[in-house]
Design an enzyme around this catalytic site. Structure first.
Site, PDB file in Angstrom:
ATOM      1  N   HIS A  15       0.359  -1.528   0.206  1.00  0.00           N
ATOM      2  CA  HIS A  15      -0.081   0.146   0.147  1.00  0.00           C
ATOM      3  C   HIS A  15       0.761   1.607   0.043  1.00  0.00           C
ATOM      4  O   HIS A  15       0.693   1.861  -0.678  1.00  0.00           O
ATOM      5  CB  HIS A  15      -1.092   0.074   0.896  1.00  0.00           C
ATOM      6  CG  HIS A  15      -1.743   0.874   0.825  1.00  0.00           C
ATOM      7  ND1 HIS A  15      -3.262   1.766   1.248  1.00  0.00           N
ATOM      8  CD2 HIS A  15      -1.253   2.610   1.946  1.00  0.00           C
ATOM      9  CE1 HIS A  15      -3.329   2.497   1.127  1.00  0.00           C
ATOM     10  NE2 HIS A  15      -2.082   2.763   1.926  1.00  0.00           N
ATOM     11  N   GLU A  16       1.897   1.626   0.469  1.00  0.00           N
ATOM     12  CA  GLU A  16       2.382   2.509   0.678  1.00  0.00           C
ATOM     13  C   GLU A  16       3.357   2.993  -0.059  1.00  0.00           C
ATOM     14  O   GLU A  16       3.696   4.342  -0.804  1.00  0.00           O
ATOM     15  CB  GLU A  16       3.470   2.522   2.264  1.00  0.00           C
ATOM     16  CG  GLU A  16       2.765   2.240   3.466  1.00  0.00           C
ATOM     17  CD  GLU A  16       2.059   4.000   3.675  1.00  0.00           C
ATOM     18  OE1 GLU A  16       2.493   4.234   3.119  1.00  0.00           O
ATOM     19  OE2 GLU A  16       0.726   3.419   4.607  1.00  0.00           O
ATOM     20  N   HIS A  42       1.373   4.373  -3.215  1.00  0.00           N
ATOM     21  CA  HIS A  42       1.990   5.858  -2.745  1.00  0.00           C
ATOM     22  C   HIS A  42       3.212   6.602  -4.138  1.00  0.00           C
ATOM     23  O   HIS A  42       3.368   7.087  -3.978  1.00  0.00           O
ATOM     24  CB  HIS A  42       2.028   6.707  -1.780  1.00  0.00           C
ATOM     25  CG  HIS A  42       0.630   5.940  -1.353  1.00  0.00           C
ATOM     26  ND1 HIS A  42      -0.315   6.305  -1.119  1.00  0.00           N
ATOM     27  CD2 HIS A  42       0.288   5.168  -0.348  1.00  0.00           C
ATOM     28  CE1 HIS A  42      -1.630   6.227  -0.530  1.00  0.00           C
ATOM     29  NE2 HIS A  42      -1.030   5.280   0.614  1.00  0.00           N
ATOM     30  N   GLU A  66      -6.026   6.642  -0.783  1.00  0.00           N
ATOM     31  CA  GLU A  66      -6.081   6.030   0.373  1.00  0.00           C
ATOM     32  C   GLU A  66      -6.707   4.634  -0.622  1.00  0.00           C
ATOM     33  O   GLU A  66      -6.480   3.350  -0.248  1.00  0.00           O
ATOM     34  CB  GLU A  66      -6.291   6.135   1.823  1.00  0.00           C
ATOM     35  CG  GLU A  66      -5.735   7.479   2.483  1.00  0.00           C
ATOM     36  CD  GLU A  66      -4.486   6.254   2.563  1.00  0.00           C
ATOM     37  OE1 GLU A  66      -4.150   5.620   2.748  1.00  0.00           O
ATOM     38  OE2 GLU A  66      -3.616   7.814   2.229  1.00  0.00           O
TER      39      GLU A  66
END
Length: 313
Positions: free
Chosen positions: A155-156, A159, A230
């Protein structure tokens, strides 16, 4: 945003990583940047007209704050969250997970850090992929299973791959600038250009009002972008790892564990909510317009749909 610009941005993501490009995220990022930039130009223009004698200070301050926030965003965020860069020898499991995900995504490995905090969370920061940093807290590392941790790290890394970390850094700049310029204008500039006449009194009302309007608009724009990014990162991580259920499990576990963290510790983490994997505070009574993250239900619902789709593929 013109289609050609959006296509170029998406092509950059597609060529450099295996994370799924997100047309919706690209459109929202560029639209937000355009509106923030327009708001910034109008804001500085109004202040130059109002504070004619102080316009050099305004321009220098605006440029200086922007460069500092953009260039040192990774260091500022890491310092504020107490992150310490670690070597593979110091954190072999964390580095191993990042190594596997970067190989899977075909992207450069960012710097890896750990924050000594019992708040179970993670974040990514940096103005570009070469300066990116991914950090996990000791509370997160202690609570998650390996596959759950990989879901959070994916997930990070999403980004970083989609460059929305840099966009959020720039987008948040205007709110900081509005507050700083208001202080300079009222504390220093007005003394030189007005004294204690009626014009000065009017400026002392108009400048905070303009700054407040600019801050509110910029705040709402960045919040809307933050919520979508997100969901986009959840989606990209689930598709990259092929394990949306692991990410859903991590989300559920992190959100549940937040309730057991002392309020004092959560308050310390709250200013960085927009960068965290999950917000330190997530009250259902809070308006969705003010939230930095989508609700847990929205995130789990999306991951459930992805899981069904992958199972049918």
């Amino acid at each position: 945003m013109p289609g050609s610009y959006r296509d170029i941005w998406e092509a950059t993501v597609r060529e450099s990583t295996r994370f799924t490009p997100d047309r919706g995220l690209t459109t929202r990022m560029v639209s937000t940047m355009f509106l923030i930039g327009l708001l910034y130009v109008v804001f500085v223009g109004v202040l130059i007209v109002l504070l004619r004698g102080a316009w050099p200070i305004i321009l220098v301050l605006a440029g200086g704050v922007f460069v500092a926030q953009f260039w040192f965003s990774d260091r500022i965020a890491a310092f504020g969250m107490g992150a310490r860069e670690v070597t593979p020898r110091e954190a072999p499991e964390l580095h191993g997970a990042v190594d596997r995900l970067c190989a899977l995504a075909d992207m450069p490995k960012p710097r890896v850090a750990i924050a000594d905090s019992d708040v179970p969370n993670a974040f990514a920061t940096g103005r570009n992929r070469k300066n990116a940093l991914v950090c996990a807290t000791t509370g997160l590392l202690r609570r998650l299973e390996p596959e759950e941790l990989e879901g959070v790290l994916a997930h990070e890394l999403s980004h970083v791959a989609h460059r929305d970390v840099a966009v959020m850094t720039i987008a948040s700049f205007l709110g900081v600038l509005a507050g700083l310029i208001t202080r300079v204008g009222l504390w220093g500039g007005l003394r030189r250009v007005g004294g204690r006449d009626s014009n000065t009194a009017l400026l002392m009302v108009v400048i905070p009002l303009v700054s407040a309007v600019v801050y509110v608009i910029g705040f709402l724009l960045t919040r809307m972008l933050s919520r979508y990014r997100e969901l986009s990162a959840d989606r990209a991580a689930a598709l990259l790892t092929g394990r949306p259920s692991a990410l859903a499990s991590a989300l559920t576990k992190v959100t549940g564990e937040m309730a057991r963290i002392p309020t004092r510790d959560l308050r310390q983490a709250e200013p960085f909510n927009a960068f965290w994997f999950a917000p330190a505070f997530s009250k259902e009574t809070l308006s969705s317009l003010l939230s930095s993250h989508p609700t847990l239900e929205q995130r789990l619902d999306q991951l459930g749909r992805i899981s069904v789709r992958l199972g049918q593929a």
